[in-house]
Design an enzyme around this catalytic site. Structure first.
Site, mmCIF file in Angstrom:
data_model
loop_
_atom_site.group_PDB
_atom_site.id
_atom_site.type_symbol
_atom_site.label_atom_id
_atom_site.label_comp_id
_atom_site.label_asym_id
_atom_site.label_seq_id
_atom_site.Cartn_x
_atom_site.Cartn_y
_atom_site.Cartn_z
ATOM 1 N N SER A 120 0.905 -1.266 0.151
ATOM 2 C CA SER A 120 0.146 0.057 0.026
ATOM 3 C C SER A 120 0.774 1.213 0.025
ATOM 4 O O SER A 120 1.878 1.499 0.611
ATOM 5 C CB SER A 120 -0.981 0.005 1.101
ATOM 6 N N GLN A 122 1.398 4.328 1.750
ATOM 7 C CA GLN A 122 1.158 4.341 3.199
ATOM 8 C C GLN A 122 2.136 5.567 3.891
ATOM 9 O O GLN A 122 2.981 5.832 3.122
ATOM 10 C CB GLN A 122 1.613 3.054 3.871
ATOM 11 N N HIS A 124 3.491 6.398 8.235
ATOM 12 C CA HIS A 124 3.647 5.999 9.449
ATOM 13 C C HIS A 124 3.672 7.376 10.380
ATOM 14 O O HIS A 124 4.265 8.271 10.294
ATOM 15 C CB HIS A 124 4.997 5.233 9.836
ATOM 16 N N LYS A 147 7.313 4.865 13.801
ATOM 17 C CA LYS A 147 7.862 3.980 13.082
ATOM 18 C C LYS A 147 8.705 4.206 12.052
ATOM 19 O O LYS A 147 8.535 3.941 10.846
ATOM 20 C CB LYS A 147 6.602 2.963 12.574
ATOM 21 N N GLU A 149 11.712 3.729 9.628
ATOM 22 C CA GLU A 149 12.225 2.556 9.219
ATOM 23 C C GLU A 149 13.123 2.741 7.942
ATOM 24 O O GLU A 149 13.334 3.806 7.378
ATOM 25 C CB GLU A 149 10.980 1.898 8.581
ATOM 26 N N HIS A 287 4.920 6.393 0.855
ATOM 27 C CA HIS A 287 5.625 5.345 0.399
ATOM 28 C C HIS A 287 4.975 4.264 0.060
ATOM 29 O O HIS A 287 3.932 4.096 0.629
ATOM 30 C CB HIS A 287 7.049 5.247 1.066
ATOM 31 N N ARG A 306 -3.005 3.771 5.637
ATOM 32 C CA ARG A 306 -2.919 3.451 4.207
ATOM 33 C C ARG A 306 -4.037 4.305 3.552
ATOM 34 O O ARG A 306 -5.018 4.602 3.953
ATOM 35 C CB ARG A 306 -3.370 1.749 4.042
ATOM 36 N N LYS A 312 -6.734 -3.512 2.289
ATOM 37 C CA LYS A 312 -6.785 -3.490 3.655
ATOM 38 C C LYS A 312 -7.461 -2.117 3.796
ATOM 39 O O LYS A 312 -7.764 -1.431 2.994
ATOM 40 C CB LYS A 312 -5.563 -3.446 4.345
#
Length: 433
Positions: A120, A122, A124, A147, A149, A287, A306, A312
């Protein structure tokens, strides 16, 4: 040895072997073609289902995919002790600095991803938003942490990340009529009239408005524009060579027909990582991973907002409100050489760093004693591990170790090539010690 429940567990001054979790999301690579499947099979001593997608191999303490202590024979699930529980009983394994800053838990989560189909669009949340989302929707946002990453490619890896530059967006508005039609011509015309050097704030406001209109379009309008765009590109490819982004958009449409994320890809940077290159993502950055396999490390969280390219739950309005709308191509990390065999990747986040170590036969690498814990993942080959114990331990593909703070580790390759990754707290956090 020390008893914990009905299981003997190594003393907390020894490395601890882990059994780790797998996620079978539908975008994963199917069966034996998946690195995730192979690692999970070797780690758990289970067979691979040739019909099932294997998407993520999780190493850490997050409740959505916890790791468990393994000692000797495989432990029945109802007798297993989680890494999180074991750490809570032995907080000294984290080191004082880590406990002081993050509490009695591992502050980072390590994963391997095998991506067959795009996952997706999305972002964070930052810590403040994560706390609010977890409080209001705990079943969707399962923790209250941010989050940040990093994705480190172990094969060629494709992603979308961040908004394209001011100049590129002007080109998109001139060459993709479906976007202009979907969001309305007013904002597009205003953006085309803004001078890049004199109107950065105005341009940012218009980008936010354009992306907001795009992601908020009705399903019917989106379906019509995606279909129109597909027909146009299929006509044009008979007359000219399509651009890389146009080919990507057609590929995404084949995976997610009628999805707004297909058109949104035009305004996001397309990034292709070679093996050994890394991409890091801070809070509130849009991203989507597209294909390939990577090592992923992040703060211990599973919060994802998302808004496209997914089956989802979507939360488009939250995503739109949280983005920072920064433009420009993301930084690509190629790592810093520590030794002839070890490369370190240092993102601008306190929670983690990642070392990649590739050893030829008979070569050794020493991982010095540090004031924080480490996770070691062996993804290829076999060798020996010496942690100053009375005997060396064998290690091989699929092995995962938790290494406590203040422990030096020496690894020696016995196969043609031994490849491992170490995740630990970012070393800059210990510079004042």
């Amino acid at each position: 040895m020390e008893e914990c429940g009905s299981i003997e567990i190594a003393k907390n001054n020894n490395p601890v072997r882990l059994r780790c979790a797998v996620q079978n999301y539908d975008w994963g690579i199917v069966g034996n073609n998946s690195q995730v499947a192979r690692l999970f099979s070797l780690n758990s001593r289970s067979s691979i289902d040739s019909t099932k997608p294997y998407a993520e191999f999780w190493i850490g303490t997050h409740e959505s995919g916890p790791s468990f202590i393994h000692h000797g024979a495989w432990i029945r699930p109802n007798h297993a002790v989680s890494l999180k529980s074991w750490i809570s009983q032995h907080p000294g394994v984290l080191g004082d600095k880590v406990v002081e800053k993050w509490g009695v838990d591992l502050p980072f989560l390590l994963k391997v991803l095998s991506v067959e189909k795009a996952l997706s669009i999305q972002a964070h949340p930052d810590k403040e938003l994560a706390k609010a989302l977890h409080k209001s929707h705990p079943s969707v946002y399962k923790d209250d942490n941010h989050k940040p990453e990093m994705a480190l490619a172990i094969t060629e890896f494709e992603a979308l990340c961040g908004f394209i530059s001011f100049k590129e967006l002007k080109g998109v508005l001139c060459s993709v009529p479906e976007i202009v039609e979907l969001v309305g011509g007013g904002n597009a015309k205003q953006f085309l009239c803004v001078n890049e050097w004199d109107g950065s704030e105005k341009g940012k406001e218009l980008l936010e408005s354009i992306f907001g209109e795009l992601m908020s379009a009705s399903n019917d309008a989106t379906r019509e524009m995606v279909s129109k765009m597909k027909r146009r590109l299929n006509r044009e490819k008979k007359k000219r060579k399509l651009t890389v982004k146009e080919l990507l958009v057609l590929r995404l449409e084949s995976q997610y027909p009628d999805d707004v994320g297909v058109i949104a890809a035009f305004v996001l940077n397309y990034v292709k990582l070679n093996r050994g290159e890394a991409l890091y993502l801070g809070p509130n950055e849009p991203h989507a991973y597209i294909s390939g396999e990577c090592i992923e490390c992040m703060a211990t969280s599973d919060n994802v907002v998302r808004a496209g390219l997914t089956s989802k739950q979507r939360d488009s309005q939250t995503l739109l409100s949280m983005l920072e709308y920064k433009q420009g191509f993301p930084e690509i990390l190629r790592g810093v050489s520590l030794t002839p065999y070890t490369t370190r990747y240092l993102p601008p986040f306190d929670e983690f760093e990642v070392d990649c170590c590739i050893l030829p036969r008979a070569a050794s690498a020493v991982f010095p004693s540090i004031p924080g814990p480490s996770l070691f993942l062996f993804i290829a080959g076999k060798g020996t591990l010496d942690a100053g114990l009375s005997k060396e331990d064998m290690v091989e593909e699929g092995e995962v170790l938790f290494v406590p703070a203040y422990m030096e580790i020496r690894v020696t390759a016995e196969s043609t090539e031994l490849q491992l990754y170490r995740a630990g707290v970012n070393s800059r956090c210990f510079k004042d010690l």
